[in-house]
Design a protein around this motif. Structure first.
Motif, PDB file in Angstrom:
ATOM      1  N   ALA A 109       0.858  -1.403  -0.066  1.00  0.00           N
ATOM      2  CA  ALA A 109      -0.071  -0.112  -0.013  1.00  0.00           C
ATOM      3  C   ALA A 109       0.908   1.147   0.080  1.00  0.00           C
ATOM      4  N   GLU A 110       1.951   1.424   0.720  1.00  0.00           N
ATOM      5  CA  GLU A 110       2.746   2.301   0.775  1.00  0.00           C
ATOM      6  C   GLU A 110       3.587   2.519  -0.565  1.00  0.00           C
ATOM      7  N   MET A 111       3.880   1.787  -1.197  1.00  0.00           N
ATOM      8  CA  MET A 111       4.570   1.442  -2.579  1.00  0.00           C
ATOM      9  C   MET A 111       3.472   2.168  -3.459  1.00  0.00           C
ATOM     10  N   GLY A 112       2.131   1.560  -3.447  1.00  0.00           N
ATOM     11  CA  GLY A 112       1.336   2.002  -4.292  1.00  0.00           C
ATOM     12  C   GLY A 112       0.903   3.665  -4.132  1.00  0.00           C
ATOM     13  N   ARG A 113       0.998   4.255  -2.772  1.00  0.00           N
ATOM     14  CA  ARG A 113       0.611   5.651  -2.768  1.00  0.00           C
ATOM     15  C   ARG A 113       2.074   6.437  -3.374  1.00  0.00           C
ATOM     16  N   GLN A 114       3.015   5.885  -3.213  1.00  0.00           N
ATOM     17  CA  GLN A 114       4.416   6.622  -3.795  1.00  0.00           C
ATOM     18  C   GLN A 114       4.442   6.759  -5.215  1.00  0.00           C
ATOM     19  N   LEU A 115       3.868   5.532  -6.047  1.00  0.00           N
ATOM     20  CA  LEU A 115       3.679   5.434  -7.289  1.00  0.00           C
ATOM     21  C   LEU A 115       2.654   6.299  -7.761  1.00  0.00           C
ATOM     22  N   GLU A 116       1.501   6.371  -7.092  1.00  0.00           N
ATOM     23  CA  GLU A 116       0.630   7.247  -7.536  1.00  0.00           C
ATOM     24  C   GLU A 116       0.844   8.755  -7.658  1.00  0.00           C
ATOM     25  N   TRP A 117       1.770   9.133  -6.528  1.00  0.00           N
ATOM     26  CA  TRP A 117       2.357  10.464  -6.464  1.00  0.00           C
ATOM     27  C   TRP A 117       3.116  10.655  -7.382  1.00  0.00           C
ATOM     28  N   LYS A 118       3.928   9.802  -7.941  1.00  0.00           N
ATOM     29  CA  LYS A 118       5.021  10.089  -8.847  1.00  0.00           C
ATOM     30  C   LYS A 118       4.502  10.253 -10.265  1.00  0.00           C
ATOM     31  N   ARG A 119       3.225   9.438 -10.518  1.00  0.00           N
ATOM     32  CA  ARG A 119       2.442   9.533 -11.794  1.00  0.00           C
ATOM     33  C   ARG A 119       1.842  11.192 -11.687  1.00  0.00           C
ATOM     34  N   ALA A 120       1.483  11.191 -10.775  1.00  0.00           N
ATOM     35  CA  ALA A 120       0.696  12.761 -10.800  1.00  0.00           C
ATOM     36  C   ALA A 120       1.715  13.792 -11.112  1.00  0.00           C
ATOM     37  N   LYS A 121       2.984  13.612 -10.419  1.00  0.00           N
ATOM     38  CA  LYS A 121       3.919  14.772 -10.614  1.00  0.00           C
ATOM     39  C   LYS A 121       4.469  14.683 -12.122  1.00  0.00           C
ATOM     40  N   PHE A 122       4.422  13.386 -12.626  1.00  0.00           N
ATOM     41  CA  PHE A 122       4.967  13.490 -14.069  1.00  0.00           C
ATOM     42  C   PHE A 122       4.230  13.882 -14.942  1.00  0.00           C
ATOM     43  N   LYS A 151       8.837   3.120 -10.698  1.00  0.00           N
ATOM     44  CA  LYS A 151       8.837   2.105  -9.967  1.00  0.00           C
ATOM     45  C   LYS A 151      10.311   1.765  -9.328  1.00  0.00           C
ATOM     46  N   HIS A 152      11.461   2.296 -10.011  1.00  0.00           N
ATOM     47  CA  HIS A 152      12.918   1.919  -9.112  1.00  0.00           C
ATOM     48  C   HIS A 152      13.310   2.915  -8.575  1.00  0.00           C
ATOM     49  N   SER A 153      12.561   4.153  -8.552  1.00  0.00           N
ATOM     50  CA  SER A 153      12.888   5.081  -7.715  1.00  0.00           C
ATOM     51  C   SER A 153      12.083   5.407  -6.465  1.00  0.00           C
ATOM     52  N   ILE A 154      11.182   4.295  -6.148  1.00  0.00           N
ATOM     53  CA  ILE A 154      10.404   4.470  -4.982  1.00  0.00           C
ATOM     54  C   ILE A 154      11.261   4.043  -3.809  1.00  0.00           C
ATOM     55  N   PHE A 155      11.027   5.082  -2.790  1.00  0.00           N
ATOM     56  CA  PHE A 155      11.904   5.026  -1.482  1.00  0.00           C
ATOM     57  C   PHE A 155      11.133   3.892  -0.601  1.00  0.00           C
ATOM     58  N   VAL A 156      11.997   2.678  -0.288  1.00  0.00           N
ATOM     59  CA  VAL A 156      11.617   1.787   0.703  1.00  0.00           C
ATOM     60  C   VAL A 156      12.314   2.142   2.113  1.00  0.00           C
ATOM     61  N   GLU A 157      11.453   2.396   2.925  1.00  0.00           N
ATOM     62  CA  GLU A 157      11.865   2.847   4.378  1.00  0.00           C
ATOM     63  C   GLU A 157      12.328   1.402   5.239  1.00  0.00           C
ATOM     64  N   THR A 158      13.804   1.674   5.543  1.00  0.00           N
ATOM     65  CA  THR A 158      14.263   0.738   6.449  1.00  0.00           C
ATOM     66  C   THR A 158      14.155   1.057   7.990  1.00  0.00           C
ATOM     67  N   LYS A 159      13.109   0.088   8.632  1.00  0.00           N
ATOM     68  CA  LYS A 159      12.883   0.242   9.852  1.00  0.00           C
ATOM     69  C   LYS A 159      14.046   0.664  10.997  1.00  0.00           C
ATOM     70  N   ASP A 160      14.009   1.295  11.902  1.00  0.00           N
ATOM     71  CA  ASP A 160      15.012   1.515  12.955  1.00  0.00           C
ATOM     72  C   ASP A 160      15.077   0.396  13.837  1.00  0.00           C
ATOM     73  N   ILE A 161      13.752  -0.186  14.187  1.00  0.00           N
ATOM     74  CA  ILE A 161      13.721  -1.201  15.101  1.00  0.00           C
ATOM     75  C   ILE A 161      13.083  -2.416  14.594  1.00  0.00           C
ATOM     76  N   SER A 162      13.663  -3.586  14.777  1.00  0.00           N
ATOM     77  CA  SER A 162      13.112  -4.807  14.142  1.00  0.00           C
ATOM     78  C   SER A 162      11.618  -5.186  14.660  1.00  0.00           C
ATOM     79  N   ARG A 163      10.684  -5.491  13.601  1.00  0.00           N
ATOM     80  CA  ARG A 163       9.197  -5.852  14.244  1.00  0.00           C
ATOM     81  C   ARG A 163       9.418  -7.341  14.981  1.00  0.00           C
ATOM     82  N   LEU A 164      10.846  -8.208  14.785  1.00  0.00           N
ATOM     83  CA  LEU A 164      10.614  -9.177  15.373  1.00  0.00           C
ATOM     84  C   LEU A 164      11.376  -9.622  16.701  1.00  0.00           C
ATOM     85  N   ALA A 165      12.343  -8.604  17.021  1.00  0.00           N
ATOM     86  CA  ALA A 165      13.012  -8.428  18.157  1.00  0.00           C
ATOM     87  C   ALA A 165      12.145  -8.095  19.265  1.00  0.00           C
TER      88      ALA A 165
END
Length: 282
Positions: A109-122, A151-165
């Motif tokens: 869902a987050e990647m979809g939101r970023q892609l829609e925003w990039k399409r609108a800006k384009f 698609k290749h320029s979409i920002f993928v956030e790296t979490k600061d804290i693991s959801r498993l730890a």
């Protein structure tokens, strides 16, 4: 506990004889800011995955000396959390398919939101540059190549804290401090020294480049030069290598720092400090 920084102890294994291999690190920017307010600066060691050899613009994680981590935990400013590969394996064993699907859906869902925003800006850019019809559909304007680039320029956030730890309690954090100190005599001596200097208002940093265990600053390292090069603590009954002492004093004088040798005794909590300077040098 929410107001305290979380310090992760990484490296080593679960066996008790590997405590000396643990490395304290912080991944969260807010946690780094919290410990900085308490006079602990640490060293940034994070680099770029695409250019791991560059060492000019380093970022998180922030690496601490073990003494810094222990002092922050003992003073109540942070909690220690040990993370090993076995911890993650145990967490994965209890992970349900529904939870994995939820995480994947959130990421999609987050990647979809970023892609829609990039399409609108384009589209907006094409209307300005090429005078594209305002009512044109995205599929009529955006070519396959443009879509792939977005698609290749979409920002993928790296979490600061693991959801498993798992999150450690303050009780477990206190036990970790006791275990670490109990298994390392040299660290116990050095921690006494570090604690005494911090209580006297000094800011501490690793001192290897100046031939010591620490360099001590009279205030924030961003505002002051260091005044002391502090050596490894030693027992009062231990011999001193005079050649090392002379070399250290000469080096300390040449870089305008006092060479300090701490002495620790088992019957006294506070260490004693002895300083050596090279008279008439330079």
């Amino acid at each position: 506990m929410g107001e305290k920084a979380t310090i992760y102890l990484v490296g080593g294994s679960q066996s008790d004889d590997n405590w000396s291999q643990l490395v304290p690190v912080l991944y969260d920017i807010e946690d780094i800011d919290k410990i900085r307010q308490h006079g602990v600066a640490g060293v940034l060691v994070g680099t770029l995955g695409g250019a791991p050899q560059q060492n000019v613009f380093l970022g998180v994680p922030l690496r601490l000396m073990m003494e810094e981590a222990l002092w922050l935990a003992e003073a109540g400013h942070a909690v220690l959390q040990r993370v090993t590969g076995q911890d993650l394996i145990h967490s994965l064993e209890g992970l349900h398919a529904e939870t994995l699907k939820k995480w994947k859906d959130e990421d999609s869902a987050e990647m979809g939101r970023q892609l829609e925003w990039k399409r609108a800006k384009f589209l907006q850019k094409m209307k300005t540059i090429r005078g594209t019809n305002a009512e044109a559909e995205p599929c009529d304007v955006i070519k396959d190549r443009d879509e792939q680039l977005m698609k290749h320029s979409i920002f993928v956030e790296t979490k600061d804290i693991s959801r498993l730890a798992k999150q450690y309690s303050e009780t477990v954090s206190g036990l970790l401090c006791q275990q670490i100190l109990a298994h390392d005599k040299k660290l116990r001596f050095n921690y006494k020294v570090y604690k005494a200097l911090r209580e006297n208002g000094y800011f501490m940093s690793p001192g290897a480049r100046f031939g010591g265990r620490y360099v001590a600053y009279p205030g924030d390292p961003l505002r002051y030069h260091s005044h002391l090069t502090v050596q490894d603590a030693r027992g009062k009954e231990e011999d001193i290598d005079l050649l090392n002492m002379i070399n250290g004093a000469r080096l300390g004088t040449s870089v305008k720092k006092t060479w300090v040798l701490p002495g620790v005794s088992s019957d006294k909590e506070a260490p004693d400090f002895y300083s050596v300077e090279w008279a008439g040098f330079g």
